[in-house]
Design an enzyme around this catalytic site. Sequence first.
Site, PDB file in Angstrom:
ATOM      1  N   VAL A  13      32.696  28.077  34.902  1.00  0.00           N
ATOM      2  CA  VAL A  13      33.797  27.011  34.150  1.00  0.00           C
ATOM      3  C   VAL A  13      34.085  25.317  33.909  1.00  0.00           C
ATOM      4  O   VAL A  13      33.334  24.883  34.763  1.00  0.00           O
ATOM      5  CB  VAL A  13      35.284  27.264  34.889  1.00  0.00           C
ATOM      6  CG1 VAL A  13      36.704  26.567  35.132  1.00  0.00           C
ATOM      7  CG2 VAL A  13      35.786  28.484  35.808  1.00  0.00           C
ATOM      8  N   ASP A  14      34.935  25.266  32.505  1.00  0.00           N
ATOM      9  CA  ASP A  14      34.330  23.503  32.575  1.00  0.00           C
ATOM     10  C   ASP A  14      32.047  23.616  32.369  1.00  0.00           C
ATOM     11  O   ASP A  14      32.446  22.288  32.728  1.00  0.00           O
ATOM     12  CB  ASP A  14      35.674  23.119  33.177  1.00  0.00           C
ATOM     13  CG  ASP A  14      36.667  23.278  32.745  1.00  0.00           C
ATOM     14  OD1 ASP A  14      37.119  24.037  31.904  1.00  0.00           O
ATOM     15  OD2 ASP A  14      36.915  22.922  34.155  1.00  0.00           O
ATOM     16  N   ARG A  50      42.524  30.681  31.476  1.00  0.00           N
ATOM     17  CA  ARG A  50      42.368  31.878  31.550  1.00  0.00           C
ATOM     18  C   ARG A  50      40.759  31.673  31.724  1.00  0.00           C
ATOM     19  O   ARG A  50      40.249  31.562  30.354  1.00  0.00           O
ATOM     20  CB  ARG A  50      42.935  33.023  31.252  1.00  0.00           C
ATOM     21  CG  ARG A  50      44.068  33.828  30.429  1.00  0.00           C
ATOM     22  CD  ARG A  50      44.577  33.862  32.437  1.00  0.00           C
ATOM     23  NE  ARG A  50      44.398  34.964  32.862  1.00  0.00           N
ATOM     24  CZ  ARG A  50      44.398  35.468  33.979  1.00  0.00           C
ATOM     25  NH1 ARG A  50      44.754  34.848  34.675  1.00  0.00           N
ATOM     26  NH2 ARG A  50      44.300  36.235  34.285  1.00  0.00           N
ATOM     27  N   ILE A  51      40.215  32.148  32.547  1.00  0.00           N
ATOM     28  CA  ILE A  51      38.433  32.368  32.660  1.00  0.00           C
ATOM     29  C   ILE A  51      38.319  33.762  32.349  1.00  0.00           C
ATOM     30  O   ILE A  51      38.610  34.552  32.639  1.00  0.00           O
ATOM     31  CB  ILE A  51      38.200  32.870  34.498  1.00  0.00           C
ATOM     32  CG1 ILE A  51      38.933  31.133  35.379  1.00  0.00           C
ATOM     33  CG2 ILE A  51      36.887  32.871  34.632  1.00  0.00           C
ATOM     34  CD1 ILE A  51      38.512  30.922  36.258  1.00  0.00           C
ATOM     35  N   HIS A  83      38.460  19.420  28.041  1.00  0.00           N
ATOM     36  CA  HIS A  83      38.927  19.279  29.496  1.00  0.00           C
ATOM     37  C   HIS A  83      39.369  17.890  29.434  1.00  0.00           C
ATOM     38  O   HIS A  83      38.663  17.366  29.222  1.00  0.00           O
ATOM     39  CB  HIS A  83      37.689  20.112  30.231  1.00  0.00           C
ATOM     40  CG  HIS A  83      37.791  19.867  31.098  1.00  0.00           C
ATOM     41  ND1 HIS A  83      38.407  19.806  31.954  1.00  0.00           N
ATOM     42  CD2 HIS A  83      37.534  18.852  32.826  1.00  0.00           C
ATOM     43  CE1 HIS A  83      38.811  20.060  33.690  1.00  0.00           C
ATOM     44  NE2 HIS A  83      38.336  19.643  34.047  1.00  0.00           N
TER      45      HIS A  83
END
Length: 221
Positions: free
Chosen positions: A146-147, A93-94, A111
């Site tokens: 994200v990431d 989930r973000i 990741h």
Amino acid sequence: MPRLKTAILISGSGSNLQALIDACADPAFPAEIVGVISNRPNAPGLEHARAAGIATAVVDHKAYADRRAFEAALDTVLKEAQAELICNAGFMRILTAGFVERWRDRCLNIHPSLLPAFPGLDTHARALAAGVRFAGCTVHFIRAEVDAGPIIVQAAVPVLPDDDLASLAVRVLTEEHRIYPQALRMVAEGRVRVVDGRAVIDGAAAPPEVLINPSPVGSSS
Ligand code: GRF
């Protein structure tokens, strides 16, 4: 020394969770797992936690009207568990900027790429398509993008001529299971500081060798 109270967020198979459970099973490890939370009720990883006698909770994102409500429920469970740190381990989930700020430099993610290359999904397919000679994995503090976020540890693995998605994924995942406990240990030991957006690690040792892929044929240098 009190051990750092750590919650693990998962969505799936939980092999990284298992690596963290195994590390924390050593009473001398500086972190302990106080709870495992899944946003998917049927995540197989929940079984790993139950088998280890760790408290589990499901916070199903589908049960909440929006991300904020979902994250408020997450925060409630984290507070009940008295979590001081979060490890996202295959948590899909973000998280909103608000949640990220509340847990700033107290929330790790893993990741399966050498960030900042290949953020997002399908990392191995994109690495193979790009023809990179090294793939790898990254443990970092989360940020709203994200990431992205200060990098704590990375492991690089060679991409081999015969690799397909499965073989590359296995090689990277094996190293994920090695570096996530290492990163958690360093954070729990208080050796990781964020300075100017980068993680600075006290007492970090660099690897002894440069890696070249492919190795020069018939040459030792
Ligand atoms: C791992 O490759 C992790 O890097 C990514 O999702 C995968 C989760 O695997 N974020 P598992 O659930 O830990 O087995």
